[in-house]
Each structure stands twice: as structure tokens, then as C-alpha cells.
Design a protein around this motif. Structure first.
Motif, mmCIF file in Angstrom:
data_model
loop_
_atom_site.group_PDB
_atom_site.id
_atom_site.type_symbol
_atom_site.label_atom_id
_atom_site.label_comp_id
_atom_site.label_asym_id
_atom_site.label_seq_id
_atom_site.Cartn_x
_atom_site.Cartn_y
_atom_site.Cartn_z
ATOM 1 N N ALA A 59 0.840 -1.191 0.000
ATOM 2 C CA ALA A 59 0.000 0.000 0.000
ATOM 3 C C ALA A 59 0.879 1.247 0.000
ATOM 4 C CB ALA A 59 -0.912 0.003 1.224
ATOM 5 N N ASN A 60 0.454 2.242 -0.720
ATOM 6 C CA ASN A 60 1.164 3.519 -0.735
ATOM 7 C C ASN A 60 0.468 4.576 0.109
ATOM 8 O OD1 ASN A 60 3.453 2.968 -2.387
ATOM 9 N ND2 ASN A 60 2.052 2.783 -4.108
ATOM 10 N N ARG A 61 -0.745 4.255 0.589
ATOM 11 C CA ARG A 61 -1.463 5.154 1.503
ATOM 12 C C ARG A 61 -1.953 4.317 2.679
ATOM 13 N NH1 ARG A 61 -3.600 9.971 0.618
ATOM 14 N NH2 ARG A 61 -5.567 9.350 1.558
ATOM 15 N N MET A 62 -1.727 4.834 3.882
ATOM 16 C CA MET A 62 -2.139 4.126 5.088
ATOM 17 C C MET A 62 -2.734 5.111 6.084
ATOM 18 S SD MET A 62 1.259 1.849 5.512
ATOM 19 C CE MET A 62 2.236 2.991 4.571
ATOM 20 N N LEU A 63 -3.579 4.584 6.943
ATOM 21 C CA LEU A 63 -4.102 5.342 8.066
ATOM 22 C C LEU A 63 -3.545 4.684 9.323
ATOM 23 C CD1 LEU A 63 -5.946 7.645 8.998
ATOM 24 C CD2 LEU A 63 -7.771 5.953 9.197
ATOM 25 N N CYS A 64 -2.842 5.469 10.144
ATOM 26 C CA CYS A 64 -2.198 4.930 11.345
ATOM 27 C C CYS A 64 -2.803 5.550 12.598
ATOM 28 C CB CYS A 64 -0.701 5.220 11.317
ATOM 29 S SG CYS A 64 0.162 4.444 9.928
ATOM 30 N N GLU B 69 4.711 -4.235 6.869
ATOM 31 C CA GLU B 69 3.787 -4.368 5.743
ATOM 32 C C GLU B 69 2.865 -5.571 5.900
ATOM 33 O OE1 GLU B 69 5.141 -2.662 1.783
ATOM 34 O OE2 GLU B 69 6.973 -3.647 2.519
ATOM 35 N N THR B 70 3.230 -6.542 6.717
ATOM 36 C CA THR B 70 2.378 -7.725 6.887
ATOM 37 C C THR B 70 1.376 -7.575 8.026
ATOM 38 O OG1 THR B 70 4.100 -8.796 8.210
ATOM 39 C CG2 THR B 70 4.032 -9.337 5.871
ATOM 40 N N GLN C 60 12.127 -2.371 3.025
ATOM 41 C CA GLN C 60 13.133 -3.425 3.111
ATOM 42 C C GLN C 60 12.618 -4.534 4.003
ATOM 43 O OE1 GLN C 60 16.909 -1.948 4.459
ATOM 44 N NE2 GLN C 60 17.802 -3.963 4.613
ATOM 45 N N ASP C 61 12.729 -5.771 3.541
ATOM 46 C CA ASP C 61 12.387 -6.958 4.331
ATOM 47 C C ASP C 61 10.998 -6.881 4.968
ATOM 48 O OD1 ASP C 61 14.907 -8.056 3.746
ATOM 49 O OD2 ASP C 61 15.817 -7.059 5.485
ATOM 50 N N GLY C 62 10.007 -6.389 4.211
ATOM 51 C CA GLY C 62 8.636 -6.346 4.704
ATOM 52 C C GLY C 62 8.320 -5.197 5.639
ATOM 53 N N HIS C 63 9.197 -4.213 5.699
ATOM 54 C CA HIS C 63 8.971 -3.056 6.551
ATOM 55 C C HIS C 63 9.118 -1.762 5.747
ATOM 56 C CE1 HIS C 63 9.886 -6.146 9.540
ATOM 57 N NE2 HIS C 63 9.091 -5.442 10.322
ATOM 58 N N ILE C 64 8.430 -0.741 6.203
ATOM 59 C CA ILE C 64 8.556 0.597 5.628
ATOM 60 C C ILE C 64 9.229 1.465 6.687
ATOM 61 C CG2 ILE C 64 7.330 2.600 4.719
ATOM 62 C CD1 ILE C 64 5.026 0.618 4.014
#
Length: 109
Positions: A1-6, A84-85, A63-67
């Protein structure tokens, strides 16, 4: 995803030579919801908040499943790691002699 709500959770707020205590994000001027836009390279408060806040992301890397996100604005620096997971969020905000660190959750927007 390039847009997220945190959504940040409680933060550990520390002041040099005084110590640390747990506080609510809004007590430390951290928005209740943070919109992450990787294409625009910004962190922003939601329109519904009425705050109209936006902060540039100066460095981002996947990198490795993290942003990994970092930036500097108004004498403060921030670092964020988003899985990311799972959507798990880890963040730190620092200024001279003060830090706020915490955890939260992100979901694709």
C-alpha cells in the motif's frame, strides 16, 4: 500500500534529567489518526480532525517487509517503522532534550 491510516497508541514521553511517563498521544500534540502517503511523501492529520497538519517525509525505504520513514520539521525529528504484513507501527519523535516513543497500528487507506 502507498497510503495508510495509522493510529498511535500511548506514548512514553521522556525529558532529560527528569524522566519518563506514559501519556496519551493527543497530550503530546500527536494526531489521533495519521495519514501516511508514500507517493506524496507526507504524514498528515485527517481532514475530519480540522487540524490541517502535514509533515514532509525526507527519507523512506522499503526493506524486508517493513517501511522506514524519517523526517525533520520545526526542530523535531521523527522515525517510523511500519510492518507491511501486520500493520504494526513503531515511532519516535525527538527534539533537544525530549522524546516521545510509542507503538500503534496502520491499515491501508
Amino acid at each position: 500500500a502507498n497510503r495508510m491510516l495509522c493510529v498511535p497508541g500511548d506514548v512514553s514521553y521522556c525529558v532529560a534529567d527528569i524522566g519518563c511517563k506514559t501519556e496519551l498521544p493527543e497530550d503530546k500534540n500527536i494526531p489521533e489518526f495519521i495519514e501516511v502517503d508514500l507517493k506524496r511523501k507526507t504524514l498528515a492529520s485527517t481532514k475530519a480532525s480540522g487540524e490541517g497538519r502535514s509533515t514532509p517525509i525526507s527519507s523512506q525505504q522499503r526493506q524486508d517487509g517493513h517501511i522506514y520513514l524519517q523526517g525533520v520539521e520545526h526542530g523535531r525529528t521523527f522515525s517510523m517503522v511500519i510492518s507491511e504484513t501486520t500493520g504494526n507501527l513503531t515511532f519516535t519523535i525527538a527534539t533537544d532534550g525530549e522524546t516521545a516513543t510509542g507503538f500503534g497500528d496502520c491499515t491501508p487507506d
